[in-house]
Design an enzyme around this catalytic site. Sequence first.
Site, PDB file in Angstrom:
ATOM      1  N   HIS A  16      39.158  26.048 -22.388  1.00  0.00           N
ATOM      2  CA  HIS A  16      39.475  25.165 -21.253  1.00  0.00           C
ATOM      3  C   HIS A  16      39.219  25.948 -19.966  1.00  0.00           C
ATOM      4  O   HIS A  16      40.075  26.686 -19.479  1.00  0.00           O
ATOM      5  CB  HIS A  16      40.939  24.715 -21.352  1.00  0.00           C
ATOM      6  N   GLU A 199      50.142  16.687 -18.266  1.00  0.00           N
ATOM      7  CA  GLU A 199      50.189  17.787 -17.295  1.00  0.00           C
ATOM      8  C   GLU A 199      50.955  17.296 -16.063  1.00  0.00           C
ATOM      9  O   GLU A 199      52.079  17.718 -15.834  1.00  0.00           O
ATOM     10  CB  GLU A 199      48.753  18.220 -16.929  1.00  0.00           C
ATOM     11  N   ASP A 276      41.965  27.618 -17.680  1.00  0.00           N
ATOM     12  CA  ASP A 276      41.781  26.456 -16.808  1.00  0.00           C
ATOM     13  C   ASP A 276      40.817  26.814 -15.678  1.00  0.00           C
ATOM     14  O   ASP A 276      39.697  26.338 -15.667  1.00  0.00           O
ATOM     15  CB  ASP A 276      43.119  25.955 -16.239  1.00  0.00           C
TER      16      ASP A 276
HETATM   17 ZN   LIG Z   1      41.719  21.626 -16.694  1.00  0.00          ZN
END
Ligand SMILES: [Zn+2]
Length: 337
Positions: A16, A199, A276
């Site tokens: 990710h 999230e 991320d």
């Molecule tokens: Zn993301």
Amino acid sequence: MNKEKIINFKGYVDLHFHLDGSLDIATVRELMKLNNIKDDLSDEEIRKKTKVGKDCKDLNEYLSKFDFPISLLQTKSAISYAFYAVKERLMREGLIYAEIRFSPAFFTSGGLTQEEVIASAIEGACRSKFNAKLILCLMRNQNLETNMETVLLAKKYIGDTIVSLDLAGAEGLFPTKDFRSLFIKAKELDIPFTIHAGEADGASSVKAALDFGAKRIGHGVNSFKDKDIIDYVINNNITYEVCPTSNLNTRVINSVLDYPLRDLLNKNILVTINTDNTSVSNTSIQNEFILINDSFDLKESEFKTLLKNSINSAFLPRTDKDALLKELDLKFKEINI
Ligand SMILES: [Zn+2]
């Protein structure tokens, strides 16, 4: 687990990882040059433009840090260079595999078509020998027509480099349930996908993503304590792409200890650790593992499981996963675990 081993390990995997949230300072400077922008910024000024501070309020503020990098990624040469440079960097940082995601629609403000963006990304990615695949992001703030074009292009280009779709963007403002038609189409076209969910929104968002047929959930934090969802995740081998520093930045969690990590691992859930955005969150995959280890005092077996989970969850054919698992085993041996 001994921190030195985490620092010396050279077999990391990141599933990710957003391209536009992960440009380092040297790459930003090179992109400014390619865009004929006078480079009179100090490192600190570039960091300010590409990284959140400790006072970041939420996901919406976090996403504002993508504006400057995206403005630099509007030409074929800039896009190609960015993919090449990012892959070379990941190789230097001790990764053996990564999946790099981006929204083709975000790189069309300078007049490129989505198809030209994708072709430039593939061209740049292929110039580096590092083993990485690309994921195309549908965006929550884009219209249906634009996102549907991305779905159809994913079908056209899926293969050696492009491997899946994702849905990203402001989850709190644009709920997952509104994107059903896109994923009905993706399923019809047999394109695998991950979806950012749980999230900035609750467990219902994860439930919608799983109903659509997502194989992986980006983050998923707000569903970790939902028994029905956890049962579904176990029974269907769903993967959670956990991104600790990013979740701290956007205040999804107050502490890494908020994750029921050990409980998820004990249930044999495919939990993975990811960055991320290495620039926006000012992190690296190694740093994420140090953070997790500092909080949970990982057993070596858990460290190994987390990395094997990543490879087993990759959007790759089984034979490629088996080859990577072998490579991973050798890397474990190098640090005597
Ligand atoms: Zn993301």
